[in-house]
Design a protein around this motif. Structure first.
Motif, PDB file in Angstrom:
ATOM      1  N   VAL A   1       0.869  -1.582  -0.132  1.00  0.00           N
ATOM      2  CA  VAL A   1       0.214   0.103   0.614  1.00  0.00           C
ATOM      3  C   VAL A   1       1.282   1.421   0.423  1.00  0.00           C
ATOM      4  O   VAL A   1       0.800   2.240  -0.689  1.00  0.00           O
ATOM      5  CB  VAL A   1      -0.816   0.087   0.673  1.00  0.00           C
ATOM      6  N   SER A   2       1.787   1.349   0.854  1.00  0.00           N
ATOM      7  CA  SER A   2       3.003   2.492   0.834  1.00  0.00           C
ATOM      8  C   SER A   2       3.248   2.973  -0.478  1.00  0.00           C
ATOM      9  O   SER A   2       3.249   3.685  -0.829  1.00  0.00           O
ATOM     10  CB  SER A   2       3.705   2.026   2.360  1.00  0.00           C
ATOM     11  N   THR A   3       4.140   1.332  -1.119  1.00  0.00           N
ATOM     12  CA  THR A   3       4.314   1.765  -2.311  1.00  0.00           C
ATOM     13  C   THR A   3       3.981   2.664  -3.193  1.00  0.00           C
ATOM     14  O   THR A   3       4.079   3.326  -4.007  1.00  0.00           O
ATOM     15  CB  THR A   3       5.094   0.554  -2.658  1.00  0.00           C
ATOM     16  N   VAL A   4       2.827   1.721  -2.832  1.00  0.00           N
ATOM     17  CA  VAL A   4       1.565   2.641  -4.274  1.00  0.00           C
ATOM     18  C   VAL A   4       0.802   4.095  -3.695  1.00  0.00           C
ATOM     19  O   VAL A   4       1.541   4.966  -4.866  1.00  0.00           O
ATOM     20  CB  VAL A   4       0.377   1.979  -4.360  1.00  0.00           C
TER      21      VAL A   4
ATOM     22  N   ALA B   1      -2.356  11.290  -5.065  1.00  0.00           N
ATOM     23  CA  ALA B   1      -3.240  10.342  -4.994  1.00  0.00           C
ATOM     24  C   ALA B   1      -4.626  10.315  -5.917  1.00  0.00           C
ATOM     25  O   ALA B   1      -5.434  10.003  -5.611  1.00  0.00           O
ATOM     26  CB  ALA B   1      -3.471  12.573  -4.875  1.00  0.00           C
ATOM     27  N   SER B   2      -3.589  10.287  -7.821  1.00  0.00           N
ATOM     28  CA  SER B   2      -4.086   9.047  -8.464  1.00  0.00           C
ATOM     29  C   SER B   2      -4.504   7.348  -7.934  1.00  0.00           C
ATOM     30  O   SER B   2      -5.428   7.291  -8.553  1.00  0.00           O
ATOM     31  CB  SER B   2      -3.424   9.518 -10.119  1.00  0.00           C
ATOM     32  N   ALA B   3      -3.951   6.968  -7.238  1.00  0.00           N
ATOM     33  CA  ALA B   3      -4.084   5.514  -6.608  1.00  0.00           C
ATOM     34  C   ALA B   3      -5.336   6.300  -5.777  1.00  0.00           C
ATOM     35  O   ALA B   3      -5.693   4.592  -5.607  1.00  0.00           O
ATOM     36  CB  ALA B   3      -3.069   5.335  -5.558  1.00  0.00           C
ATOM     37  N   LEU B   4      -5.987   7.494  -5.092  1.00  0.00           N
ATOM     38  CA  LEU B   4      -7.296   6.891  -4.485  1.00  0.00           C
ATOM     39  C   LEU B   4      -8.159   8.158  -5.327  1.00  0.00           C
ATOM     40  O   LEU B   4      -8.831   8.228  -5.200  1.00  0.00           O
ATOM     41  CB  LEU B   4      -6.844   8.004  -3.334  1.00  0.00           C
TER      42      LEU B   4
ATOM     43  N   LEU C   1      -7.556   1.764  -5.458  1.00  0.00           N
ATOM     44  CA  LEU C   1      -6.273   2.046  -4.104  1.00  0.00           C
ATOM     45  C   LEU C   1      -6.401  -0.379  -4.089  1.00  0.00           C
ATOM     46  O   LEU C   1      -5.227  -0.904  -4.881  1.00  0.00           O
ATOM     47  CB  LEU C   1      -6.640   2.120  -2.647  1.00  0.00           C
ATOM     48  N   GLY C   2      -6.878  -0.855  -3.985  1.00  0.00           N
ATOM     49  CA  GLY C   2      -7.425  -2.266  -3.742  1.00  0.00           C
ATOM     50  C   GLY C   2      -6.592  -2.852  -5.309  1.00  0.00           C
ATOM     51  O   GLY C   2      -5.946  -3.832  -5.524  1.00  0.00           O
ATOM     52  N   GLN C   3      -7.100  -2.263  -6.395  1.00  0.00           N
ATOM     53  CA  GLN C   3      -6.755  -2.720  -7.464  1.00  0.00           C
ATOM     54  C   GLN C   3      -5.022  -2.443  -8.192  1.00  0.00           C
ATOM     55  O   GLN C   3      -4.482  -3.612  -8.443  1.00  0.00           O
ATOM     56  CB  GLN C   3      -7.576  -2.239  -8.721  1.00  0.00           C
ATOM     57  N   ARG C   4      -4.835  -1.340  -7.069  1.00  0.00           N
ATOM     58  CA  ARG C   4      -3.030  -1.174  -8.077  1.00  0.00           C
ATOM     59  C   ARG C   4      -2.452  -1.660  -6.710  1.00  0.00           C
ATOM     60  O   ARG C   4      -2.093  -1.818  -7.557  1.00  0.00           O
ATOM     61  CB  ARG C   4      -3.265   0.460  -7.727  1.00  0.00           C
ATOM     62  N   VAL C   5      -3.283  -2.275  -5.765  1.00  0.00           N
ATOM     63  CA  VAL C   5      -1.930  -2.600  -4.946  1.00  0.00           C
ATOM     64  C   VAL C   5      -1.999  -4.330  -5.101  1.00  0.00           C
ATOM     65  O   VAL C   5      -1.031  -5.276  -5.504  1.00  0.00           O
ATOM     66  CB  VAL C   5      -2.696  -3.133  -3.105  1.00  0.00           C
ATOM     67  N   VAL C   6      -2.960  -5.355  -6.004  1.00  0.00           N
ATOM     68  CA  VAL C   6      -2.730  -6.059  -7.242  1.00  0.00           C
ATOM     69  C   VAL C   6      -1.815  -6.114  -7.220  1.00  0.00           C
ATOM     70  O   VAL C   6      -1.167  -7.281  -7.750  1.00  0.00           O
ATOM     71  CB  VAL C   6      -4.336  -6.153  -6.854  1.00  0.00           C
ATOM     72  N   VAL C   7      -1.949  -5.293  -8.266  1.00  0.00           N
ATOM     73  CA  VAL C   7      -1.472  -5.578  -9.476  1.00  0.00           C
ATOM     74  C   VAL C   7       0.188  -5.021  -9.189  1.00  0.00           C
ATOM     75  O   VAL C   7       1.323  -5.373 -10.127  1.00  0.00           O
ATOM     76  CB  VAL C   7      -1.154  -3.273 -10.318  1.00  0.00           C
TER      77      VAL C   7
END
Ligand code: PLP
Length: 409
Positions: free
Chosen positions: A64-67, A73-76, A285-291
């Motif tokens: 999460v912190s890496t993303v 903010a784009s991750a949110l 955010l959840g999608q990017r964490v999976v990525v």
């Protein structure tokens, strides 16, 4: 200012504001209330969620912190309805590796497999349509079909999964033309059974003979501990319109609510339209964490760790059942090769719900079989899940279960 007639459509229930539509939820939460009745010390064989140890393996805080640090903010922000492009690619790539013929635009990222089930219903079902489903079967899906006005034809499950010949007989006897066949092909919830290769073929043939679609929902397929993998139905029958649902819930983090559905891109467009009125998109955010987890390249090793973790729990559960219930007349259980569940049958006429009451007093929980059906009687069976307890607690829980059983037998 002149008064104008407001441009709103008429409220169809304007004379009946107190009326609420009947909405079905999870029978497990609704009718049993196990969670409210258990204590901290209860050994829970009721849980269908991943083990806490499995969630801790992921290293979520760092992901999460890496993303967030990298993408700000784009991750949110909002995501595209169909899903983050890189995640759609990952899902398509993994599906191709399993033999499915899938392009980027054939994938929609959903808020878990469960939302994918609901989207399938929205796109394919009309009130009155018949869905053929496993009995016992995944309770939330049975509720979703009913919430969309469908009728459910419950078909028995045996050691080869859904009994396709029985489905054909029931349909013929009732003169029924179903719209959809819904199966959990691997380590099914709640029995742990797997649909055999021959049955997969027979299912597709039966559905085709009715002009019906097959939907396979496969959260547990990667969690195989023994035996040979059977290809996905969509891989075995690439041109038959099979819809495939998957999820990162059982092998990654269920709380991110990230799953997917694979279908023809015209169907995906309709699902995206339906999703726009539900949540607009699955959380960014959840999608990017999976990525991010996939970018790091450790997915296969992670799944191997999960197989070792749950495979050991399953073996321990099997051994404990054999040791503790081996002499209990009329009690039997099956032998799944993966997933979380065993299906335990009690002596005929013994109520799993009554047993649950005693079991909770002894400090152990499970889900009674009748939570997984609408009309069919599974009251003398129960779902026994090995996912949550540690190895020692599995032994302790089965011993407690035997104490409860002895009070009832
Ligand atoms: C067969 C089946 N489908 C779907 C789900 C829900 O998955 P998700 O968390 O991705 O919505 C479960 C979870 O219990 C399940 O057993």
């Amino acid at each position: 200012m002149a008064m104008t007639t407001p441009m709103v459509s008429r409220d169809p229930q304007s004379n009946d504001r107190d009326r609420l539509n009947a909405v079905h939820g999870s029978f497990i939460d609704e009718t049993i209330g196990i969670v409210a009745r258990q204590t901290r010390d209860t050994v829970s064989f009721a849980v269908g969620a991943p083990a806490h140890e499995a969630l801790d393996l992921v290293g979520a805080a760092d992901l999460v912190s890496t993303v967030i640090h990298r993408e700000g903010a784009s991750a949110l922000g909002y995501a595209i309805t169909e899903g983050e492009p890189e995640l759609r690619d990952i899902v398509a790539h993994d599906a191709r590796a399993r033999g499915l013929n899938v392009k980027h635009e054939d994938v929609l990222v959903s808020a878990g497999a469960l939302q994918a089930v609901d989207l399938v219903c929205r796109v394919f079902l009309k009130p009155g349509d018949v869905v053929v489903a496993e009995s016992p079967g995944f309770a939330n899906a049975l509720s979703a079909f009913r919430n969309h006005g469908a009728r459910v034809l419950e078909v028995p499950v045996d050691s080869e999964g859904l009994d396709v010949a029985a489905a054909a007989r029931l349909l013929r006897a009732g003169g029924i033309r179903p719209r959809m066949f819904f199966v959990v092909p691997n380590f099914q919830n709640p029995t742990g059974e797997t649909l055999s290769h021959a049955r997969r073929d027979a299912l597709v043939a039966l559905a085709a003979s009715h002009g019906a679609i097959v939907v396979e929902d496969d959260p547990y397929g990667l969690l195989r501990y023994r035996g040979k993998e059977i290809p996905a139905i969509a891989a075995l029958h690439p041109h038959s319109g099979v819809v495939s649902i998957g999820t990162f819930s059982k092998t990654f983090l269920p709380g991110l609510r990230v799953g997917w559905v694979i279908s023809d891109h015209e169907v995906i467009k309709r699902m995206a339209a339906a999703k726009q009125t539900m949540d607009s998109s699955t959380g960014t955010l959840g999608q990017r964490v999976v990525v991010e987890f996939h970018r790091r390249g450790g997915v296969a090793a992670h799944v191997d760790k999960l197989r070792a973790l749950y495979g050991a729990k399953q073996a321990r559960g099997r051994a404990a059942l054999q040791r503790v219930f081996g002499d209990a007349k009329g009690v039997s259980w099956n032998d799944p090769q993966g997933g979380f569940y065993f299906w335990l049958k009690l002596p005929q006429g013994m109520s799993a719900r009554t047993l649950l009451g005693l079991a909770l007093e002894e400090g152990v929980a499970f889900v009674p079989g009748d939570a997984f059906a609408i009309e069919q009687d599974h009251g003398s069976a129960l779902r026994f899940s090995i996912s949550a307890p540690t190895l020692d607690r599995i032994d302790e829980g089965v011993t407690r279960l035997r104490r409860a059983y002895d009070r009832l037998a």
